[in-house]
Design a protein around this motif. Structure first.
Motif, PDB file in Angstrom:
ATOM      1  N   LEU A  49      -2.143   3.132   5.523  1.00 58.45           N
ATOM      2  CA  LEU A  49      -1.531   3.064   4.740  1.00 58.45           C
ATOM      3  C   LEU A  49      -1.732   4.212   2.874  1.00 58.45           C
ATOM      4  O   LEU A  49      -1.002   4.414   2.558  1.00 58.45           O
ATOM      5  N   ILE A  53       1.124   5.764   1.285  1.00 61.17           N
ATOM      6  CA  ILE A  53       1.950   5.541  -0.063  1.00 61.17           C
ATOM      7  C   ILE A  53       1.490   7.300  -0.737  1.00 61.17           C
ATOM      8  O   ILE A  53       2.577   7.826  -1.526  1.00 61.17           O
ATOM      9  N   LEU A 127      -3.286  -8.158   3.261  1.00 54.22           N
ATOM     10  CA  LEU A 127      -2.855  -6.831   2.774  1.00 54.22           C
ATOM     11  C   LEU A 127      -2.347  -6.043   3.053  1.00 54.22           C
ATOM     12  O   LEU A 127      -1.783  -5.819   2.449  1.00 54.22           O
ATOM     13  N   ALA A 131       1.356  -3.846   3.151  1.00 57.32           N
ATOM     14  CA  ALA A 131       1.642  -2.964   2.144  1.00 57.32           C
ATOM     15  C   ALA A 131       2.545  -1.782   3.819  1.00 57.32           C
ATOM     16  O   ALA A 131       2.770  -1.130   2.423  1.00 57.32           O
ATOM     17  N   GLU A 134       5.979  -2.699   3.719  1.00 57.06           N
ATOM     18  CA  GLU A 134       7.032  -2.560   2.402  1.00 57.06           C
ATOM     19  C   GLU A 134       6.894  -1.108   1.645  1.00 57.06           C
ATOM     20  O   GLU A 134       8.124  -0.676   1.468  1.00 57.06           O
ATOM     21  N   ILE A 135       5.930  -0.476   1.760  1.00 58.84           N
ATOM     22  CA  ILE A 135       5.982   1.083   1.565  1.00 58.84           C
ATOM     23  C   ILE A 135       7.183   1.462   1.988  1.00 58.84           C
ATOM     24  O   ILE A 135       7.774   2.389   2.444  1.00 58.84           O
ATOM     25  N   TYR A 193       6.191  -4.501  -5.748  1.00 58.82           N
ATOM     26  CA  TYR A 193       5.607  -5.474  -5.788  1.00 58.82           C
ATOM     27  C   TYR A 193       6.125  -6.686  -5.059  1.00 58.82           C
ATOM     28  O   TYR A 193       5.291  -7.816  -4.768  1.00 58.82           O
ATOM     29  N   TYR A 196       6.101  -6.610  -1.378  1.00 54.27           N
ATOM     30  CA  TYR A 196       5.086  -6.870  -0.672  1.00 54.27           C
ATOM     31  C   TYR A 196       4.615  -8.181  -0.962  1.00 54.27           C
ATOM     32  O   TYR A 196       3.461  -8.906  -0.110  1.00 54.27           O
ATOM     33  N   ALA A 200       3.523 -10.908   1.907  1.00 58.09           N
ATOM     34  CA  ALA A 200       2.352 -11.099   1.865  1.00 58.09           C
ATOM     35  C   ALA A 200       1.790 -12.540   1.971  1.00 58.09           C
ATOM     36  O   ALA A 200       1.078 -13.187   2.530  1.00 58.09           O
TER      37      ALA A 200
END
Length: 212
Positions: A49, A53, A127, A131, A134-135, A193, A196, A200
């Motif tokens: 992650l 990011i 969670l 994440a 999707e990123i 989001y 995401y 989720a």
């Protein structure tokens, strides 16, 4: 320009692939017997992650400043609910026609995703993994593609990559269908989001369904 854009798609993809799968293999080798597969997937996603990011904010992707309004929140909620409903419908459809039972690779993947306590399943499948995915697939890949091809082609291509990386026919079809909707929600709202949370919450309902 397009060659540079192409490298900005392939590079994050291989960073994700190498870190996630190599770290996952290491965690499984040392920890799976004691903690289960889901715990190892959780650690692999947590390891990957920060890199995703970093790449998302480093690359010239389309980022918007959120402006709160009742209309924007309502639209976001509708997209999120729609994603969850489509995901549940596809799961029901595959189960009804017993498609899931005909794929040994799917059954093996499902066993790995359910090999652990509920807390680890939620941390991993609800969670962390959504994440990371999707990123990568919407925030980076789909985002980059939309800057030099038609949005429909970008959404489809990113969904295809999303499906292929699930490594079995059943999950490919599921991820392709949901991935198209996730990409469309990102394109329409310009807010990462939204896919995401849809991703989720869809995973959460499935995790809770099998846990109860």
């Amino acid at each position: 320009f397009k060659t540079n854009r192409f490298s900005q798609i392939i590079y994050p993809f291989f960073v994700y692939f190498i870190i996630y799968y190599l770290s996952g293999a290491c965690y499984r080798y040392f920890l799976q017997d004691k903690f289960g597969s889901v715990f190892c997937l959780m650690l692999a996603a947590a390891t990957t992650l920060p890199f995703m990011i970093y790449l998302y904010y480093k690359l010239p992707t389309m980022k918007t400043i959120y402006q709160f309004s009742i209309k924007s929140v309502s639209i976001d909620i509708l997209w999120i609910v729609g994603i969850v409903l489509v995901a549940l419908f596809l799961n029901y459809l595959f189960s009804f026609f017993q498609i899931t039972q005909s794929s040994q690779t799917y059954l093996h993947a499902a066993k790995s995703l359910n090999d652990g306590v509920l807390l680890f399943k939620i941390l991993s499948n609800v969670l962390l993994i959504p994440a990371v995915e999707e990123i990568l697939y919407r925030g980076i890949i789909c985002n980059q593609l939309m800057q030099w091809m038609h949005p429909a082609a970008a959404i489809l291509l990113s969904a295809l990559m999303f499906g292929i990386l699930h490594f079995n026919p059943v999950q490919f079809l599921y991820a392709l269908g949901v991935g198209i909707l996730l990409g469309l929600s990102y394109y329409k709202t310009k807010r990462l989001y939204v896919p995401y949370l849809g991703h989720a919450l869809a995973n959460l309902t499935i995790v809770l369904y099998f846990a109860l």
